[in-house]
Write an enzyme that holds these catalytic residues in place. Sequence first.
Site, PDB file in Angstrom:
ATOM      1  N   ASP A   1       0.879  -1.167   0.000  1.00 10.90           N
ATOM      2  CA  ASP A   1       0.000   0.000   0.000  1.00 10.90           C
ATOM      3  C   ASP A   1       0.925   1.228   0.000  1.00 10.90           C
ATOM      4  O   ASP A   1       2.127   1.133   0.289  1.00 10.90           O
ATOM      5  CB  ASP A   1      -0.965   0.007   1.193  1.00 10.90           C
ATOM      6  CG  ASP A   1      -2.154   0.951   0.933  1.00 10.90           C
ATOM      7  OD1 ASP A   1      -2.063   1.792   0.014  1.00 10.90           O
ATOM      8  OD2 ASP A   1      -3.168   0.852   1.648  1.00 10.90           O
TER       9      ASP A   1
HETATM   10  C1  BGC Z   1      -5.016   3.376  -0.015  1.00  7.28           C
HETATM   11  C2  BGC Z   1      -5.065   2.389  -1.163  1.00  7.28           C
HETATM   12  C3  BGC Z   1      -4.814   3.106  -2.459  1.00  7.28           C
HETATM   13  C4  BGC Z   1      -3.495   3.847  -2.380  1.00  7.28           C
HETATM   14  C5  BGC Z   1      -3.181   4.624  -3.631  1.00  7.28           C
HETATM   15  C6  BGC Z   1      -3.765   4.220  -0.031  1.00  7.28           C
HETATM   16  O1  BGC Z   1      -3.858   5.270   0.868  1.00  7.28           O
HETATM   17  O2  BGC Z   1      -5.099   2.682   1.202  1.00  7.28           O
HETATM   18  O3  BGC Z   1      -6.312   1.745  -1.212  1.00  7.28           O
HETATM   19  O4  BGC Z   1      -4.835   2.191  -3.518  1.00  7.28           O
HETATM   20  O5  BGC Z   1      -3.543   4.769  -1.310  1.00  7.28           O
HETATM   21  O6  BGC Z   1      -4.076   5.672  -3.762  1.00  7.28           O
END
Ligand code: BGC
Length: 846
Positions: free
Chosen positions: A236
């Site tokens: 993530d």
């Molecule tokens: C989120 C993810 C997301 C990523 C990119 C993170 O803060 O938890 O779900 O895909 O950001 O935007």
Amino acid sequence: MRQPADSSRQIPPLLERVEELLRSLTVDERAGLTSGTDAWHAGGADSIGLGPMLTLDGPNGVRGPVFPPGSSATCTPCGTGLGATWDVDLVSEVAARIGLEAKRAGVHYMLGPVLNLVRSPLGGRDFEGYSEDPLLTAELAVAYVAGMQSQAVAACPKHLVANDSETHRRTVNCIVDERALREVYLLPFEAVARAGAWSMMAAYNRLNGVHGTENGPLIHDIVRDEWGWDGVMVSDWHATHDTLIAAGAGLDLEMPGPPLFFGPPLAAAVRRGEVDEEVLNSAARRILTLAARVGALRLEGAAPTAAASAEPSTAHATGAAAPQLLSDATAAALVRRAAAESFVLLTNDGALPLVPASLHRVAVLGPNAALPCTQGGGAANIDAPYAISPLEGLRAALPAGVEIVHEPGCKTDLFLPALSRMDAADLDGNPGLTLEIFRGREPAGTPVARLRMETSEVIVGDYVPPGVDATDYAYRLSAWLTPAVGGAHDIGLRGMGGRRLFVDGAPAADNWDAKAGVDMPAERFENEEQLATFQFEAGKRVLAVAEGHCNDSMARMLIVGCAAHETRDNMAAAVEAAASADVAIVVVGNDDVYEAEGHDRNTVTLPGRQDELIERVAAVNRKTVVVVNAGCPMDLPWADGVAAVVYAWLPGQEFGNALADVLLGVAEAGGRLPLTLARTSADYQAYDTTPDADERLIYSEGINVGYRGFDARGVEPRYAFGHGLGYTTFDYESLELAADGLAEGEALELRVKLRNTGTRPGKEVVQVYVADLEASVPRPPRELKGFAVVRLAPNESAELTLTLEDRDLGYWDTARHSWRIEPGRFEIQVGHSSRDIRLRAEFELA
Ligand code: BGC
């Protein structure tokens, strides 16, 4: 659970070619594949013609960052909306559409679907997941992955695992017992891994003490070895904390860039002998395999995968955004149908469907009637081409002679509403706002970029042009506002990092020295809104200017809001409008600040005075139809006192049109609850999502998530899991089992006969639950083990065949650390919902 055919396994020539290419890369080049280069690109390798690979959010459409003008992506219903369809074919169709648009935009990895469960009704991202049930989530997720990957775009199911709430999401330590983990939280991930998802995302949170990106026993032993998964494990965003631990655990790709732990630091660790070169090779091999699968890597001589041959995209080859329209009329028709299929008719005293010929005056009330919440906030929020409000949808659908009156009644906003192109003009006089970016700390001199924005909620980092130092720039967002009414107005500024606001040159807010944190979605919610009050003249324009600066690599955000002070009693006006109408349609709900990534809610009560609005409207109009525009479970204390309730989720850009279809009977509300709606918040077993002083969030309900817990404790829900009405009725005529017993390793076939006994065609979702009557361990009173959608004309009947695998009957044996299929008697319960079982049959497992 049906195990879908695996579409992902490589054809040997592809593997051989990947091996050849891998051998041709230096350590630095291989390591270069394992990290991001910027917010959305993963590193490529020039020597083999692989450009940077583009990753974008999902899951309810293709999120920016910056599409060519006019190419906004289709906004589909949110996760719980798709969950409510219980329709694997429809979910696959929706995902294929998103995949097509992703491919047109040059995307290689789409960051979704979300497989975390609706564990607590307070979860900020509840709307992104499908349901509270592992099997429903698993089957819809497999369908989504297949649809997405049919377009040669990798699905990236997320967030592995137990990222079911947002409070302290980067540090929270979710304590989940082994059985709950296997039977509930890992089950959807297992299904997509076995079905061949090409990538997966490791979560921020800790699970039993270990961060998602560092969990070797999970990534290596379970996901890769036990489930046989060969996809790319992506972190993530900013969830990687260490080179050696993450590489050793099996993480393949650190996102976003610039790299902190993988990329060059990983190459250095390999050279120092701290990371085995084979670990790097395995990660690079998986990344190249994914590149081949999505058509980003030219593989002369290799047979393409089924998916990669679907519609090779030139954008894919270059990684660049293609200048073509993403959304179109075909997509609009699909998401209109999907939204109607997702709406759940919870109760109906016969008021619905409305008969247009009998209507003279319709009151369309409530804060979400004209300002709906069509999508949630955070990573899932996309730049949709439009959002049809319920008011617009009903205006378009009702015959010309019907008078429509609208009153919002009250507000939902936690913060001032952001400006949009509807109420602002940019510096050139066009609808919208102007964003300018400058080098250095002060927004002065000639800007290096000048762009038109659609709203005043801007993630500035997305627009910083190449060549500008991402740790030293300033920005200015300007808008001409023309007040529709005169009098006192509040104007406010929120954001991340140093920022200030001026109105016609006068200071309105100043937080110039504020420091940015690391979690933008959390700061969007948590950071204070600085407010000032100004007297505006109706029709006389004023210039609002917000400025900010960035001195580190964290992207920045600005949000400018404005609202006139209320000068009349809006609640009384709504009640008066209801009193003289043939029907009062009250659209209540949340907004995309309540339902957003980065924070959890602290109540299931509708924000503001919405409950009071419904009660007062229902007191003057017997035909009050309530539409709940929320992606998560909300409290509905007035439900028994109104004529009908439709749960509409966050339904995407076609909200109003789909709602008109359902209210006027052009379509049926096709949805069934994918989650339980309780009578009171105290009835939810998992409620508070705040970790304890040691950062632990204990999943003390174990396997009894959602309806399982309500059943186990004998608590009556307000509306049960699986519940939902149509405009017709079904009789469940018979249930036959192909055998009255089965042995381990065998499957059991069930035949269910049902008939449409009403006067309209309709959809039924046949739900199959299983109860273990003689278990040696505590098991939930019933567990969903299968479901099927059937559509029948009046008086038509159908016989459905569903199959139970023996694994569906098993539980996770914590002594042996494996699935256990225990002999004994089981009951199959078939019905319309988890609390409306129509047919039962017993069998013996030998
Ligand atoms: C989120 C993810 C997301 C990523 C990119 C993170 O803060 O938890 O779900 O895909 O950001 O935007």
